[in-house]
Scaffold this active site. Structure first.
Site, PDB file in Angstrom:
ATOM      1  N   LYS A  73     112.586  43.309  26.872  1.00 26.97           N
ATOM      2  CA  LYS A  73     113.180  43.150  28.206  1.00 26.97           C
ATOM      3  C   LYS A  73     112.858  41.748  28.725  1.00 26.97           C
ATOM      4  CE  LYS A  73     112.062  43.536  32.465  1.00 26.97           C
ATOM      5  NZ  LYS A  73     112.937  42.496  33.040  1.00 26.97           N
ATOM      6  N   GLU A 124      99.630  38.131  29.625  1.00 27.07           N
ATOM      7  CA  GLU A 124      99.410  36.699  29.894  1.00 27.07           C
ATOM      8  C   GLU A 124      99.952  36.445  31.281  1.00 27.07           C
ATOM      9  OE1 GLU A 124      97.706  34.635  28.351  1.00 27.07           O
ATOM     10  OE2 GLU A 124      97.424  35.712  26.467  1.00 27.07           O
ATOM     11  N   CYS A 137     102.644  28.174  33.359  1.00 27.40           N
ATOM     12  CA  CYS A 137     101.390  28.856  33.672  1.00 27.40           C
ATOM     13  C   CYS A 137     100.206  27.940  33.398  1.00 27.40           C
ATOM     14  CB  CYS A 137     101.290  30.135  32.854  1.00 27.40           C
ATOM     15  SG  CYS A 137     101.635  29.843  31.127  1.00 27.40           S
ATOM     16  N   GLU A 141      98.362  30.703  42.937  1.00 31.17           N
ATOM     17  CA  GLU A 141      99.335  30.072  42.043  1.00 31.17           C
ATOM     18  C   GLU A 141     100.634  29.822  42.805  1.00 31.17           C
ATOM     19  OE1 GLU A 141     101.333  32.253  38.872  1.00 31.17           O
ATOM     20  OE2 GLU A 141     100.766  30.633  37.519  1.00 31.17           O
TER      21      GLU A 141
END
Ligand code: NAD
Length: 480
Positions: free
Chosen positions: A174, A249, A283, A382
């Site tokens: 997905k 992750e 990231c 973040e």
């Protein structure tokens, strides 16, 4: 304009749906890249069932069959790198040269794991029971659910799908519904490469419906996820409760330390690349620039000059260095963090404002904050955009302390000419990946990838380390 509906690939067939999603380019909101079928929950279940049925054959087929099929996928991706790179740039917004680089990386990942399919090895040694032997082998897990984010639309799927298939698992994939184009092309390439029906399935859909169907299905034995920390933690908890293997992750708030003894020009380029390339949507982006006081003022001056020279523009224009932000939600979030930084008392040195371009898109001037503190929200949360904060520190020890003072632990970097400090940083930086005089972002496909704390949970990805997740160990005792 009429678009041919791009369908999902389930049990070897292309299956449509009444729900669809328009894939719109962030560089040009009038540019519709394509229309994609959104799988329903029941279609996701059909895909999982197909993968479940395909597993016994695929996990026991000759490794040469797996290697050849993966190699064919890698070859076709490589041959079509310009076309796929253009598609990637159009749908995600990273400059075309970077996008082609990502496509090549995906091709190499398939080639790498084609080789690994032939190198699965085990161990044998004498049992403590005389006359018997212990044989340790690696076996495939079963159906693997693969859930990916929007920022690397082909490389992240490749670094999960290739090892999953190489080691004999079957896959339900997905992708992020924001970038279905590369995922669909990848599925189309896989559909022609010689994998039996059901071995690989594509289900484009939402996280809440298709994603959670995969995560909670008893038939899915392992889930490999990349995305935000919030979603990743929820998925990890769901998998642990039902005893499925999981690898997540997630986010980063990666520090780049610049010491007084650094090569200044080199450090500026390392910061530019790490903080702003790919529009800061990595990231591993260097969002905290931790600079010792002797070099601080010169570094900020030079960096701010360079940031203002960066050319923001349409992802397909050759001179573009910084493409648009991926979508409206992320764009509004970036602008909000610029306001937060100012209200917290950091000095906005440059950027942080919308950029007007001939085409309507999510263009943002890269933002550099100085006089920022590590306790500010812009340095703790973040942002995932072209925004970096400079934090001034007294010396190396304070720099190390600030670098480690975060909820995340993906990558870190240090710019220094000192062997002593670079060695110490490598040992004491609490992250999964340490860079010395290199950007915090940008890693090799044959080396392990992953971090600690809020950034990663579970086994490492990529390189031969990927086998820890995609296989489990079976110990056999054999008496002749
Ligand atoms: P996201 O968490 O919103 O979505 C990631 C994927 O999870 C998407 O496919 C989404 O549809 C799916 N999803 C959402 N809710 C779900 C649920 N309840 N169950 C199952 N699936 C669900 O992340 P995003 O916005 O697509 O990507 C940006 C994030 O990805 C950033 O936080 C970034 O740091 C992270 N990221 C991490 C790495 C890494 O390797 N550490 C690499 C790239 C991106």
């Amino acid at each position: 304009m009429n678009f041919e509906l791009k369908k999902n690939y389930i049990d070897g067939e292309w299956i449509g749906s009444s729900q669809t999603i328009n894939n719109v380019s962030p560089s040009d909101l009038d540019d519709v890249v394509g229309v994609y079928a959104l799988a329903t929950t029941s279609q996701a279940e059909v895909a999982i069932d197909a993968a479940y049925r395909a597993f016994p054959h695929w996990s026991t087929v000759s490794p040469e069959v797996r290697a050849d099929a993966l190699d064919r996928v890698g070859s076709e991706i490589f041959a079509r790198r310009d076309e796929l790179g253009t598609l990637l740039a159009r749908e995600e917004g990273k400059p075309k040269a970077e996008a082609i680089g990502e496509v090549i990386r995906a091709a190499r990942l398939f080639k790498f794991f084609a080789g690994e399919a032939l190198r699965v090895s085990g161990e044998a040694f004498p049992s403590i029971r005389a006359g018997s032997e212990v044989v340790i082998s690696r076996v495939a897990e079963g159906v693997v659910g693969i859930i990916t984010p929007w920022n690397f639309p082909i490389a992240i799927p490749a670094w999960k799908i290739a090892p999953a298939l190489a080691y004999g698992n079957t896959v339900v994939f997905k992708p992020s519904e924001f970038v279905p184009g590369c995922a669909w092309e990848l599925a189309s390439i896989i559909s022609r490469a010689g994998f039996p029906p059901g071995v690989f399935n594509l289900v484009v859909g939402t996280g809440a419906e298709v994603g959670s169907t995969i995560v909670t299905s008893e038939k899915v034995r392992a889930v490999s996820f990349t995305g935000s920390t919030k979603t990743g933690r929820q998925i990890a908890a769901q998998c642990v409760i039902r005893g499925a293997k999981v690898q997540t992750e997630m986010g980063g708030k990666n520090p780049l330390v610049i010491l007084d003894d650094a090569n200044l020009d080199e450090a500026v380029e390392v910061a530019i690349n790490g903080a702003f390339y790919s529009t800061g949507q990595r990231c591993t982006a260097s969002s905290r620039l931790i600079v010792t006081k002797g070099i601080h003022d010169r570094f900020v001056e030079l960096l701010s000059d360079r940031v203002q020279q960066l050319r923001v523009g349409h992802a397909l224009e050759a001179e573009t260095q910084i493409g648009p932000v991926v979508n409206e939600m992320q764009y509004e979030q970036d602008l909000e963090y610029v306001r937060i930084g100012i209200s917290e008392g950091a000095s906005l040195i440059c950027g942080g404002k919308p950029v007007v371009q001939p085409k309507r898109g999510y263009y943002l001037a890269p933002a550099l904050f100085a006089n920022s503190k590590n306790s500010m929200r812009i340095n703790r949360e973040e942002i995932f955009g072209p925004i970096a904060g400079v934090i001034q520190v007294t010396d190396y020890e304070e720099a190390l302390h600030v670098a480690n003072d975060t909820d995340f632990g993906l990558s870190s970097g240090i710019c220094t000419t000192s062997l002593k400090y670079s060695s110490d940083f490598r040992l004491r930086s609490k992250v999964g990946m340490v860079m010395v005089n290199l950007p915090t972002a940008g890693v090799d496909y044959n080396a392990p990838f992953g971090g600690s704390k809020g950034s990663s949970y579970g086994a490492r990805e990529q390189g031969i380390y990927a086998r820890e997740f995609y296989t489990s160990i079976r110990t056999a005792y054999i008496k002749g």
